[in-house]
Design a protein around this motif. Structure first.
Motif, PDB file in Angstrom:
ATOM      1  N   TRP A 123      51.299 -12.284 -13.438  1.00 36.46           N
ATOM      2  CA  TRP A 123      50.670 -12.332 -14.748  1.00 36.46           C
ATOM      3  C   TRP A 123      51.659 -11.952 -15.843  1.00 36.46           C
ATOM      4  CZ3 TRP A 123      45.460 -13.727 -14.876  1.00 36.46           C
ATOM      5  CH2 TRP A 123      44.825 -13.744 -13.621  1.00 36.46           C
ATOM      6  N   LEU A 124      51.519 -12.597 -16.982  1.00 33.50           N
ATOM      7  CA  LEU A 124      52.293 -12.221 -18.167  1.00 33.50           C
ATOM      8  C   LEU A 124      51.358 -11.599 -19.192  1.00 33.50           C
ATOM      9  CD1 LEU A 124      54.659 -15.293 -18.634  1.00 33.50           C
ATOM     10  CD2 LEU A 124      55.216 -13.055 -17.659  1.00 33.50           C
ATOM     11  N   VAL A 125      51.839 -10.546 -19.830  1.00 33.86           N
ATOM     12  CA  VAL A 125      51.049  -9.827 -20.827  1.00 33.86           C
ATOM     13  C   VAL A 125      51.591 -10.127 -22.215  1.00 33.86           C
ATOM     14  CG1 VAL A 125      50.270  -7.562 -21.630  1.00 33.86           C
ATOM     15  CG2 VAL A 125      50.629  -7.967 -19.171  1.00 33.86           C
ATOM     16  N   LYS A 165      39.552 -10.633 -15.222  1.00 36.25           N
ATOM     17  CA  LYS A 165      38.721 -11.778 -15.594  1.00 36.25           C
ATOM     18  C   LYS A 165      39.088 -13.008 -14.780  1.00 36.25           C
ATOM     19  CE  LYS A 165      37.959 -10.215 -20.367  1.00 36.25           C
ATOM     20  NZ  LYS A 165      38.223 -10.486 -21.806  1.00 36.25           N
ATOM     21  N   GLY A 166      40.216 -12.929 -14.069  1.00 40.95           N
ATOM     22  CA  GLY A 166      40.622 -13.973 -13.130  1.00 40.95           C
ATOM     23  C   GLY A 166      40.772 -15.337 -13.749  1.00 40.95           C
ATOM     24  N   THR A 167      40.024 -16.313 -13.224  1.00 44.24           N
ATOM     25  CA  THR A 167      40.166 -17.705 -13.644  1.00 44.24           C
ATOM     26  C   THR A 167      39.667 -17.957 -15.065  1.00 44.24           C
ATOM     27  OG1 THR A 167      38.047 -18.198 -12.581  1.00 44.24           O
ATOM     28  CG2 THR A 167      40.050 -18.586 -11.285  1.00 44.24           C
ATOM     29  N   ALA A 168      39.036 -16.956 -15.666  1.00 46.34           N
ATOM     30  CA  ALA A 168      38.632 -17.110 -17.070  1.00 46.34           C
ATOM     31  C   ALA A 168      39.849 -17.055 -17.985  1.00 46.34           C
ATOM     32  CB  ALA A 168      37.637 -16.019 -17.459  1.00 46.34           C
ATOM     33  N   ASN A 169      40.959 -16.553 -17.470  1.00 47.93           N
ATOM     34  CA  ASN A 169      42.203 -16.505 -18.236  1.00 47.93           C
ATOM     35  C   ASN A 169      42.940 -17.837 -18.153  1.00 47.93           C
ATOM     36  OD1 ASN A 169      42.395 -13.651 -19.152  1.00 47.93           O
ATOM     37  ND2 ASN A 169      42.359 -13.229 -16.950  1.00 47.93           N
ATOM     38  N   SER A 209      46.473  -9.657 -24.188  1.00 47.31           N
ATOM     39  CA  SER A 209      45.916 -10.824 -23.520  1.00 47.31           C
ATOM     40  C   SER A 209      46.854 -11.169 -22.376  1.00 47.31           C
ATOM     41  CB  SER A 209      45.780 -12.008 -24.483  1.00 47.31           C
ATOM     42  OG  SER A 209      47.046 -12.363 -25.020  1.00 47.31           O
ATOM     43  N   VAL A 210      46.373 -11.936 -21.409  1.00 42.41           N
ATOM     44  CA  VAL A 210      47.190 -12.231 -20.239  1.00 42.41           C
ATOM     45  C   VAL A 210      47.157 -13.715 -19.918  1.00 42.41           C
ATOM     46  CG1 VAL A 210      46.856  -9.927 -19.267  1.00 42.41           C
ATOM     47  CG2 VAL A 210      45.327 -11.786 -18.579  1.00 42.41           C
ATOM     48  N   LEU A 211      48.224 -14.158 -19.261  1.00 50.79           N
ATOM     49  CA  LEU A 211      48.321 -15.513 -18.748  1.00 50.79           C
ATOM     50  C   LEU A 211      48.647 -15.437 -17.265  1.00 50.79           C
ATOM     51  CD1 LEU A 211      50.596 -17.178 -21.474  1.00 50.79           C
ATOM     52  CD2 LEU A 211      48.153 -17.562 -21.173  1.00 50.79           C
ATOM     53  N   LYS A 212      47.994 -16.252 -16.460  1.00 48.02           N
ATOM     54  CA  LYS A 212      48.338 -16.335 -15.046  1.00 48.02           C
ATOM     55  C   LYS A 212      49.462 -17.344 -14.870  1.00 48.02           C
ATOM     56  CE  LYS A 212      46.429 -16.956 -10.413  1.00 48.02           C
ATOM     57  NZ  LYS A 212      47.480 -17.879  -9.957  1.00 48.02           N
ATOM     58  N   VAL A 213      50.416 -16.998 -14.022  1.00 48.21           N
ATOM     59  CA  VAL A 213      51.540 -17.891 -13.754  1.00 48.21           C
ATOM     60  C   VAL A 213      51.498 -18.275 -12.277  1.00 48.21           C
ATOM     61  CG1 VAL A 213      54.021 -18.242 -13.945  1.00 48.21           C
ATOM     62  CG2 VAL A 213      52.878 -16.606 -15.470  1.00 48.21           C
ATOM     63  N   ASP A 214      51.350 -19.549 -12.001  1.00 47.47           N
ATOM     64  CA  ASP A 214      51.371 -20.019 -10.616  1.00 47.47           C
ATOM     65  C   ASP A 214      52.802 -19.928 -10.075  1.00 47.47           C
ATOM     66  OD1 ASP A 214      48.659 -20.562 -10.556  1.00 47.47           O
ATOM     67  OD2 ASP A 214      48.926 -22.612 -11.290  1.00 47.47           O
ATOM     68  N   THR A 215      52.939 -19.542  -8.829  1.00 47.30           N
ATOM     69  CA  THR A 215      54.257 -19.388  -8.210  1.00 47.30           C
ATOM     70  C   THR A 215      54.278 -20.095  -6.866  1.00 47.30           C
ATOM     71  OG1 THR A 215      53.581 -17.314  -7.145  1.00 47.30           O
ATOM     72  CG2 THR A 215      54.636 -17.136  -9.308  1.00 47.30           C
TER      73      THR A 215
END
Length: 311
Positions: free
Chosen positions: A25-27, A101-105, A39-45
């Protein structure tokens, strides 16, 4: 240090992380009137990077038998220790609430989404358990900094320019991690920087200085406020003074004034209040933090900026 915190660390060290899932995750952080919003962003790896991120966290936990100590504003260098603090006293609860919040992000879809991030979080989870590991983001991930950096690879006996590629650099050293309500700090400086602790210390300063006025401890506290200002060293001392709370104890203040006279420490006192002047401010901050100590062995007197209560 509470028994439960030590037990938590021992539980972590005994954990088999084989089946724990790692997500990245990136903040993003915005400041408004010294209040931070996250706020956060999920980064697929890919699988290789996911395992590398997971290893970075577990290696930090399993590396050695850490000595645990409670976080304080004036804590000494950590060496091989971990500082601990209740997560509720920090902004990590705000960040983790966003991550949970998981996939809501949103998920990162463009290279530009990666840039201007404040911190990265590696989340390890298994069943109902979760560890959040934090690292302050490198300065080389901000557009203005990147414009002056050349990324070069040595390949086929030549240096090759990688400027045309979308490069994102991460440092997998862990500044701090949280588990079951406790934050374990490996890098105090970066922990404070990531969670905007300076703003919190400035609030402590304002609260303490107002209480000095209300308690009539000083003849004039305005010079003290001018001297402390935004100086990080003094902010730490004032925050430590607030935490210890000695200044609220009338008997402590009476003894301070009494011993000052006996030992000729140099504080000027008029009508039961301390007179502030430029030369005495450092001494005042030391004494209000109960930092002037005498050795019971040879009776030498020391000003201790860092101390640990024995009994």
């Amino acid at each position: 240090m509470t028994k439960s915190v030590n037990e938590t660390m021992q539980t972590l060290r005994a954990t088999d992380f084989t089946h724990w899932l790692a997500t990245f995750w990136l903040v993003k952080r915005k400041l408004s009137q010294q209040q931070a919003k996250y706020s956060v962003l999920k980064v697929d790896t890919d699988a290789k990077l996911e395992q590398k991120l997971k290893n970075a966290v577990t290696a930090k936990i399993l590396d050695k038998e850490y000595a645990l100590d409670e976080y304080d504003f004036l804590t000494a260098d950590q060496d091989n220790g971990l500082l601990t603090i209740d997560s509720a006293a920090t902004d990590v609860t705000l960040i983790q609430a966003e991550i949970d919040k998981g996939t809501a992000n949103p998920t990162v879809e463009r290279y530009e989404d990666l840039l201007d991030s404040w911190a990265m979080v590696i989340k390890l989870e298994h069943q109902e358990k979760a560890i959040y590991a934090y690292r302050k983001i490198s300065k080389f991930n901000h557009p203005t900094k990147l414009s002056h950096i050349s990324f070069i690879q040595f390949k086929d006996k030549q240096l090759k320019d990688l400027d045309e590629q979308a490069i994102f650099t991460i440092d997998t050293q862990i500044d701090f991690f949280t588990y079951t309500g406790t934050t374990f700090i490996t890098n105090k400086k970066e922990f404070e920087s990531t969670l905007n602790f300076r703003a919190g210390m400035e609030k402590n300063r304002d609260v303490v200085l107002q209480e000095f006025v209300d308690l009539n401890i000083f003849s004039d506290a305005s010079l003290l406020k001018q001297h402390i200002g935004a100086n990080l060293n003094y902010l730490r001392k004032v925050s430590s003074i607030q935490k210890s709370g000695y200044y609220k104890d009338a008997q402590f203040l009476q003894e301070l004034i009494k011993v000052n006279s006996q030992k000729n420490w140099g504080l000027q006192v008029e009508n039961g209040t301390i007179v502030i002047n430029e030369a005495s401010i450092e001494l005042v901050l030391t004494l209000l933090n109960n930092g002037r100590l005498e050795s019971p062995i040879n009776h030498e007197i020391f000003d201790a900026s860092v101390k640990k209560k024995v009994s």
